[in-house]
Design an enzyme around this catalytic site. Structure first.
Site, PDB file in Angstrom:
ATOM      1  N   LYS A 128       0.815  -1.206   0.000  1.00 49.81           N
ATOM      2  CA  LYS A 128       0.000   0.000   0.000  1.00 49.81           C
ATOM      3  C   LYS A 128       0.854   1.263   0.000  1.00 49.81           C
ATOM      4  O   LYS A 128       0.405   2.320  -0.414  1.00 49.81           O
ATOM      5  CB  LYS A 128      -0.957   0.000   1.190  1.00 49.81           C
ATOM      6  CG  LYS A 128      -0.324   0.293   2.523  1.00 49.81           C
ATOM      7  CD  LYS A 128      -1.417   0.570   3.542  1.00 49.81           C
ATOM      8  CE  LYS A 128      -0.853   0.637   4.944  1.00 49.81           C
ATOM      9  NZ  LYS A 128      -1.883   0.838   5.953  1.00 49.81           N
ATOM     10  N   ARG A 129       2.083   1.141   0.428  1.00 47.09           N
ATOM     11  CA  ARG A 129       2.957   2.312   0.466  1.00 47.09           C
ATOM     12  C   ARG A 129       3.284   2.811  -0.945  1.00 47.09           C
ATOM     13  O   ARG A 129       3.220   3.987  -1.237  1.00 47.09           O
ATOM     14  CB  ARG A 129       4.263   1.990   1.192  1.00 47.09           C
ATOM     15  CG  ARG A 129       4.126   1.853   2.688  1.00 47.09           C
ATOM     16  CD  ARG A 129       5.505   1.798   3.335  1.00 47.09           C
ATOM     17  NE  ARG A 129       6.234   3.039   3.130  1.00 47.09           N
ATOM     18  CZ  ARG A 129       6.156   4.082   3.934  1.00 47.09           C
ATOM     19  NH1 ARG A 129       5.365   4.041   4.980  1.00 47.09           N
ATOM     20  NH2 ARG A 129       6.856   5.170   3.694  1.00 47.09           N
TER      21      ARG A 129
END
Length: 483
Positions: free
Chosen positions: A242-243
């Site tokens: 998700k980063r």
RNA sequence: GGUCCCAUCGUCUAGUGGCCUAGGACAUCACCCUCUCAAGGUGGAGGCACGGGUUCGAAUCCCGUUGGGACUGCCA
């Protein structure tokens, strides 16, 4: 004979990960293949840091939007803490667990850079008393091997000697994932554990726990079938994170992806329907899906391909369905749900539904995402043409013939019949007076009226925009160019 | 480092010993269509990681090499 009972067991994270969606989808396929199959949703929220009620709502909402509501659940793992603690006690009494007082720093320090896998078993035979600072570790057998009969990968053999004495319960007494997950799967009578490949390494541990539980509790529950799906990776071949990567299903909804397109695309990651056709209805996937056919290697999540497929799905919508599907972006005031960003630059007052309805079929075959509609039709519903300055300079300001053509168009547009075919003929004629073909001649008109070099077919657009507004925009463009 | 998983066009995949001159899809290129942009149509380029075996025959089976990944937490 009862059908398969599968579960989708995400941990709450505040958004719905596409990888999770794919896992849920494949579970759902298996459940739907049998009339009495059950698809169960269990939120694995035993980590207090990741336990927010609205996050659970988000998962449920995203799944509902995609089209797979659970048959049972959503359950919360934290609702079963009593059962987890009971299991811990059972295992402890059965001699499967021993207290360990080591901190993770100590473990790491002892490990140094030697080759011992994970924990070194320091407290295994030290008779450390249970206390508020001791976790409980599993006494892994030193002999033998544990085999995961994976439906996708075949038998995966792990020597028990290389399985570390992993922590089963926190010092607080609460069970960790490995155990809690097993206890819940037993209680829920899960028949197929279908999850991401990242879980493969701890599956032997869970099988050990499962067997130990059957022994200590006297309740033998068949070990489920396991199937470990290949992970989804980014361009760097790393697991989607998700980063770095755009993974939230919600963001795809915002961008204008259709659920059917997302699901169809996701079904192609690690699996494929028979035949040469990739765009297939969900019913066909359900009918044809087999865990044995799932591929073994990681799959790149290709947004371009998903967008293309989305365009195909958009194009096959009926005109009414297209209008309805576009409502959140085009007429947000009529829609219960709106994208979080990208509200249109027009209002209910400046919007003209009849124009939108007329131009919609032309738009429908030009967009891949619903979010692309707004910039394409913007010029109809704002007071002045939304100029792209670079386009204006190129097609009008720095082009003498173009400005001349626009000047002359004022008279022509002033009294020609206002239909797309007449306008078409008019611009052709206009171009001829300046030795410009239609391709060249339409460019300045398009830019003057729409502000851009690309857009829906011009003459239909002019017809819909109307004579007065068209003349007005040509005048404004001329003024702007005259400086 | 250790354990485990994996390896067909750039990408997703079909392929389960002869049907493979390796098929499809996205992306890409060309052409057609065309008022722009798309869409659509036609065509092209592009792949079995490498090395050994097994076999009459291997993309398909075995071994090794190389490469990639996951895991290695009192997270899930």
């Amino acid at each position: 004979m009862s059908g398969p009972r599968v579960r989708f067991a995400p941990s709450p994270t505040g958004y719905f990960h596409v990888g999770s969606a794919r896992t849920a989808l494949f579970n759902w396929f298996v459940a739907r293949q049998s009339p009495d199959g059950v698809f169960l949703l269990r939120i694995e929220d035993t980590d207090a840091d990741r336990n927010r009620e609205e996050w659970v709502d988000g998962i449920v909402a995203a799944m509902h939007w995609l089209g797979f509501d659970p048959d049972e659940g959503p359950f919360r793992q934290t609702d079963n803490t009593d059962a987890h603690r009971a299991a811990v006690e059972d295992l402890f009494r059965g001699g499967y667990l021993y207290p360990c007082a080591c901190t993770s720093d100590e473990v790491a320090q002892r490990k140094g850079d030697n080759k011992t896998p994970g924990y070194d078993g320091y407290c295994r035979d030290r008779d450390v008393p249970r206390g508020p600072t001791t976790g409980l570790r599993f006494r892994t057998p030193r002999e033998g091997a544990t085999i995961v009969h994976d439906k996708i990968r075949g038998d995966v053999v792990t020597e028990n000697a290389v399985i570390e004495d992993f922590v089963v319960a926190r010092s607080s007494g609460a069970a960790l994932f490995a155990l809690a997950n097993v206890v819940d799967d037993r209680n829920d009578r899960i028949t197929h554990v279908i999850r991401g490949e990242e879980h493969l390494p701890n599956t032997p541990k869970q099988i050990l726990l499962w067997e130990a539980l059957s022994t200590t509790t006297g309740v033998t529950v068949p070990i489920p079938e396991y199937a470990h799906l290949p992970i989804l990776v980014n361009e760097q071949r790393k697991k989607l994170s998700k980063r770095r990567d755009p993974v939230a299903v919600e963001s795809y909804r915002d961008a204008g992806y259709l659920p059917a397109a997302i699901l169809n695309y996701l079904s192609l990651l690690g699996w494929s329907p028979r035949g040469d056709e990739e765009k297939v209805p969900l019913s066909v996937c359900i009918e044809q899906f087999r865990l044995e056919d799932v591929s073994h290697s990681p799959a790149f999540f290709d947004l371009k391909k998903m967008a293309h497929m989305n365009g195909e799905y958009i194009r096959e919508l009926s005109p009414e369905d297209f209008l309805a599907a576009a409502a959140p972006w085009v007429t947000p005031w009529t829609s219960k749900w709106q994208p979080t960003e990208g509200a249109p630059p027009w209002t209910q007052e400046t919007f003209d539904f009849a124009v939108w309805e007329a131009v919609a079929p032309l738009v429908q075959e030009r967009v891949a995402l619903m979010g692309e509609i707004v910039p394409m039709i913007e010029f109809f519903f704002v007071s002045e043409a939304p100029f792209d300055e670079a386009a204006f300079d190129k097609t009008i300001r720095n082009d003498d013939k173009a400005r001349e053509l626009l000047s002359r168009s004022l008279d022509v547009f002033g009294d020609c019949e206002w239909t797309s075919s007449s306008l078409h003929a008019a611009v052709v004629a206009l171009g001829e007076t300046l030795e410009l073909n239609l391709r060249k001649a339409q460019a300045p008109v398009r830019c003057a009226v729409t502000g851009k070099t690309v857009g829906p077919p011009l003459f239909e657009s002019l017809e819909l925009l109307g004579r007065e507004r068209t003349l007005q925009r040509v005048r404004e463009a001329l003024a702007k160019a005259g400086g």
